[in-house]
Motif scaffolding. Structure first.
Motif, PDB file in Angstrom:
ATOM      1  N   LYS A  28      48.000  15.419  40.195  1.00 18.59           N
ATOM      2  CA  LYS A  28      48.799  16.481  39.570  1.00 18.59           C
ATOM      3  C   LYS A  28      48.172  16.921  38.254  1.00 18.59           C
ATOM      4  CE  LYS A  28      53.321  15.485  41.536  1.00 18.59           C
ATOM      5  NZ  LYS A  28      54.697  15.016  41.276  1.00 18.59           N
ATOM      6  N   GLU A  29      47.703  15.958  37.462  1.00 21.20           N
ATOM      7  CA  GLU A  29      47.035  16.285  36.203  1.00 21.20           C
ATOM      8  C   GLU A  29      45.786  17.120  36.457  1.00 21.20           C
ATOM      9  OE1 GLU A  29      46.152  12.780  33.934  1.00 21.20           O
ATOM     10  OE2 GLU A  29      48.271  12.387  33.505  1.00 21.20           O
ATOM     11  N   ARG A  30      45.018  16.732  37.477  1.00 26.27           N
ATOM     12  CA  ARG A  30      43.791  17.468  37.802  1.00 26.27           C
ATOM     13  C   ARG A  30      44.131  18.893  38.249  1.00 26.27           C
ATOM     14  NH1 ARG A  30      40.705  18.879  41.848  1.00 26.27           N
ATOM     15  NH2 ARG A  30      41.964  17.943  43.477  1.00 26.27           N
ATOM     16  N   GLU A  31      45.157  19.040  39.087  1.00 29.62           N
ATOM     17  CA  GLU A  31      45.575  20.374  39.535  1.00 29.62           C
ATOM     18  C   GLU A  31      46.103  21.207  38.369  1.00 29.62           C
ATOM     19  OE1 GLU A  31      48.322  20.018  42.780  1.00 29.62           O
ATOM     20  OE2 GLU A  31      46.836  19.020  44.060  1.00 29.62           O
ATOM     21  N   ALA A  32      46.862  20.581  37.478  1.00 31.72           N
ATOM     22  CA  ALA A  32      47.372  21.296  36.308  1.00 31.72           C
ATOM     23  C   ALA A  32      46.220  21.763  35.419  1.00 31.72           C
ATOM     24  CB  ALA A  32      48.332  20.405  35.527  1.00 31.72           C
ATOM     25  N   GLU A  33      45.205  20.942  35.275  1.00 28.41           N
ATOM     26  CA  GLU A  33      44.036  21.299  34.471  1.00 28.41           C
ATOM     27  C   GLU A  33      43.275  22.464  35.100  1.00 28.41           C
ATOM     28  OE1 GLU A  33      39.932  19.085  33.413  1.00 28.41           O
ATOM     29  OE2 GLU A  33      41.761  17.952  32.942  1.00 28.41           O
ATOM     30  N   ILE A  34      43.183  22.445  36.423  1.00 27.82           N
ATOM     31  CA  ILE A  34      42.505  23.539  37.126  1.00 27.82           C
ATOM     32  C   ILE A  34      43.276  24.843  36.939  1.00 27.82           C
ATOM     33  CG2 ILE A  34      41.947  24.432  39.427  1.00 27.82           C
ATOM     34  CD1 ILE A  34      41.248  21.540  40.208  1.00 27.82           C
ATOM     35  N   ARG A  35      44.588  24.798  36.982  1.00 31.68           N
ATOM     36  CA  ARG A  35      45.420  25.992  36.855  1.00 31.68           C
ATOM     37  C   ARG A  35      45.596  26.452  35.402  1.00 31.68           C
ATOM     38  NH1 ARG A  35      49.519  23.575  41.009  1.00 31.68           N
ATOM     39  NH2 ARG A  35      48.650  24.371  42.932  1.00 31.68           N
ATOM     40  N   SER A  36      45.254  25.610  34.476  1.00 31.61           N
ATOM     41  CA  SER A  36      45.463  25.907  33.067  1.00 31.61           C
ATOM     42  C   SER A  36      44.478  26.969  32.582  1.00 31.61           C
ATOM     43  CB  SER A  36      45.284  24.630  32.255  1.00 31.61           C
ATOM     44  OG  SER A  36      45.295  24.923  30.883  1.00 31.61           O
ATOM     45  N   TYR A  37      44.935  27.785  31.629  1.00 33.65           N
ATOM     46  CA  TYR A  37      44.080  28.800  31.003  1.00 33.65           C
ATOM     47  C   TYR A  37      43.317  28.242  29.810  1.00 33.65           C
ATOM     48  CZ  TYR A  37      46.449  32.274  33.847  1.00 33.65           C
ATOM     49  OH  TYR A  37      46.935  33.000  34.900  1.00 33.65           O
ATOM     50  N   ASP A  38      43.564  27.002  29.487  1.00 42.68           N
ATOM     51  CA  ASP A  38      42.913  26.390  28.325  1.00 42.68           C
ATOM     52  C   ASP A  38      41.390  26.413  28.436  1.00 42.68           C
ATOM     53  OD1 ASP A  38      45.411  25.890  27.346  1.00 42.68           O
ATOM     54  OD2 ASP A  38      45.430  23.755  27.873  1.00 42.68           O
ATOM     55  N   ASN A  39      40.867  26.288  29.633  1.00 47.22           N
ATOM     56  CA  ASN A  39      39.411  26.261  29.810  1.00 47.22           C
ATOM     57  C   ASN A  39      38.796  27.649  29.805  1.00 47.22           C
ATOM     58  OD1 ASN A  39      39.379  23.483  30.024  1.00 47.22           O
ATOM     59  ND2 ASN A  39      39.660  23.510  32.244  1.00 47.22           N
ATOM     60  N   LEU A  40      39.610  28.689  29.868  1.00 46.68           N
ATOM     61  CA  LEU A  40      39.076  30.048  29.885  1.00 46.68           C
ATOM     62  C   LEU A  40      38.803  30.579  28.482  1.00 46.68           C
ATOM     63  CD1 LEU A  40      41.346  31.631  32.610  1.00 46.68           C
ATOM     64  CD2 LEU A  40      39.005  30.828  32.855  1.00 46.68           C
ATOM     65  N   MET A  41      39.628  30.220  27.558  1.00 41.05           N
ATOM     66  CA  MET A  41      39.537  30.775  26.206  1.00 41.05           C
ATOM     67  C   MET A  41      38.793  29.836  25.256  1.00 41.05           C
ATOM     68  SD  MET A  41      41.004  33.638  26.672  1.00 41.05           S
ATOM     69  CE  MET A  41      41.389  34.334  25.091  1.00 41.05           C
ATOM     70  N   VAL A  42      37.618  29.465  25.613  1.00 39.09           N
ATOM     71  CA  VAL A  42      36.793  28.618  24.741  1.00 39.09           C
ATOM     72  C   VAL A  42      35.646  29.468  24.190  1.00 39.09           C
ATOM     73  CG1 VAL A  42      37.374  26.436  25.847  1.00 39.09           C
ATOM     74  CG2 VAL A  42      35.484  27.771  26.718  1.00 39.09           C
ATOM     75  N   PRO A  43      35.259  29.229  22.966  1.00 42.89           N
ATOM     76  CA  PRO A  43      34.241  30.083  22.320  1.00 42.89           C
ATOM     77  C   PRO A  43      32.920  30.169  23.104  1.00 42.89           C
ATOM     78  CG  PRO A  43      35.276  28.646  20.699  1.00 42.89           C
ATOM     79  CD  PRO A  43      35.803  28.252  22.029  1.00 42.89           C
ATOM     80  N   GLU A  44      32.547  29.116  23.807  1.00 45.18           N
ATOM     81  CA  GLU A  44      31.275  29.133  24.526  1.00 45.18           C
ATOM     82  C   GLU A  44      31.269  30.151  25.666  1.00 45.18           C
ATOM     83  OE1 GLU A  44      33.013  25.859  24.617  1.00 45.18           O
ATOM     84  OE2 GLU A  44      32.280  25.677  22.581  1.00 45.18           O
ATOM     85  N   LYS A  45      32.447  30.459  26.187  1.00 45.67           N
ATOM     86  CA  LYS A  45      32.536  31.389  27.318  1.00 45.67           C
ATOM     87  C   LYS A  45      32.836  32.820  26.866  1.00 45.67           C
ATOM     88  CE  LYS A  45      34.010  27.954  30.688  1.00 45.67           C
ATOM     89  NZ  LYS A  45      35.017  27.582  31.660  1.00 45.67           N
ATOM     90  N   MET A  46      33.062  33.043  25.573  1.00 45.65           N
ATOM     91  CA  MET A  46      33.412  34.371  25.069  1.00 45.65           C
ATOM     92  C   MET A  46      32.152  35.148  24.682  1.00 45.65           C
ATOM     93  SD  MET A  46      36.680  33.646  22.741  1.00 45.65           S
ATOM     94  CE  MET A  46      38.132  32.916  23.394  1.00 45.65           C
ATOM     95  N   THR A  47      32.297  36.462  24.819  1.00 43.77           N
ATOM     96  CA  THR A  47      31.190  37.348  24.476  1.00 43.77           C
ATOM     97  C   THR A  47      31.720  38.401  23.500  1.00 43.77           C
ATOM     98  OG1 THR A  47      30.364  37.076  26.712  1.00 43.77           O
ATOM     99  CG2 THR A  47      29.435  38.861  25.443  1.00 43.77           C
ATOM    100  N   SER A  48      31.004  38.633  22.448  1.00 40.79           N
ATOM    101  CA  SER A  48      31.434  39.634  21.460  1.00 40.79           C
ATOM    102  C   SER A  48      30.835  40.993  21.805  1.00 40.79           C
ATOM    103  CB  SER A  48      31.018  39.211  20.056  1.00 40.79           C
ATOM    104  OG  SER A  48      29.611  39.315  19.935  1.00 40.79           O
ATOM    105  N   ASN A  49      31.363  42.038  21.179  1.00 43.27           N
ATOM    106  CA  ASN A  49      30.833  43.392  21.390  1.00 43.27           C
ATOM    107  C   ASN A  49      29.381  43.492  20.929  1.00 43.27           C
ATOM    108  OD1 ASN A  49      33.229  44.175  22.465  1.00 43.27           O
ATOM    109  ND2 ASN A  49      34.001  45.157  20.586  1.00 43.27           N
ATOM    110  N   LYS A  50      29.054  42.780  19.882  1.00 41.00           N
ATOM    111  CA  LYS A  50      27.670  42.803  19.376  1.00 41.00           C
ATOM    112  C   LYS A  50      26.723  42.205  20.403  1.00 41.00           C
ATOM    113  CE  LYS A  50      28.811  42.555  14.487  1.00 41.00           C
ATOM    114  NZ  LYS A  50      28.736  41.772  13.272  1.00 41.00           N
ATOM    115  N   GLN A  51      27.159  41.112  21.065  1.00 40.53           N
ATOM    116  CA  GLN A  51      26.310  40.491  22.083  1.00 40.53           C
ATOM    117  C   GLN A  51      26.119  41.427  23.274  1.00 40.53           C
ATOM    118  OE1 GLN A  51      28.714  36.979  22.557  1.00 40.53           O
ATOM    119  NE2 GLN A  51      27.191  35.671  21.513  1.00 40.53           N
TER     120      GLN A  51
END
Length: 183
Positions: free
Chosen positions: A144-167
């Motif tokens: 259940k914890e693993r499924e909750a982690e997969i469904r969570s948006y926490d892993n989407l909004m991390v700085p390493e995955k973000m791209t700025s307009n300048k980039q």
């Protein structure tokens, strides 16, 4: 208790009782016809049983016996009459009685030790079942914890995955190309 005990006795007469211990999981319906016949065969040997031609031998689980203070000595009733079985002994079958007498073995088992061994085995089995249940529950919790982690948006909004307009501007892609990559 681990096994059922079945009581055989002559219906409506005084007689000795025969007890049959069943294996774990067996019921009164699992008793073979031959065993019932053997258990009932000795009953006509009772004092009153020798005087009559045919008798009914009733048998039921020991837990089904009902005894009230108003009953005579040796008299019993039943909690559930559906659990009582009857077999008719038309006459004394000497071959069965003789065979039983020849093969009779009287033992004086240590019943307390046997009972304690059965209880210890049952306790070990319950502990094992509890341990297995806890292991399954832990596996379900982790799943259940693993499924909750997969469904969570926490892993989407991390700085390493973000791209700025300048980039994006630095890649020299048009706005349409960036949108197509996004989709």
């Amino acid at each position: 208790m681990a096994s059922w005990k079945i009581l055989f006795h002559v219906d409506k007469m005084y007689s000795a009782h025969v007890y049959l211990r069943l294996k774990k999981g067996e019921t009164i319906d699992d008793i073979s016809e031959g065993v019932v016949e053997d258990c009932a065969a000795g009953k006509p040997n009772s004092i009153q049983g020798k005087k009559v031609n045919s008798i009914d031998v009733v048998y039921t689980p020991l837990s089904n016996l009902k005894k009230t203070p108003s009953m005579d000595v040796g008299q019993v009733g039943f909690h559930n009459s559906k659990m009582v079985r009857t077999v008719r002994e038309e006459k004394r079958i000497h071959e069965i009685v003789n065979r039983l007498n020849k093969t009779k073995v009287e033992r004086k088992p240590d019943l307390k030790a046997k009972k304690e061994a059965v209880y210890a085995a049952e306790k070990t089995q319950r502990k094992q079942q509890l341990k297995e249940k806890k292991r399954r529950e832990e596996m379900q919790r982790l799943e259940k914890e693993r499924e909750a982690e997969i469904r969570s948006y926490d892993n989407l909004m991390v700085p390493e995955k973000m791209t700025s307009n300048k980039q994006i501007a630095a890649t020299n892609k048009s706005f349409q190309e960036v949108e197509e990559d996004f989709m």
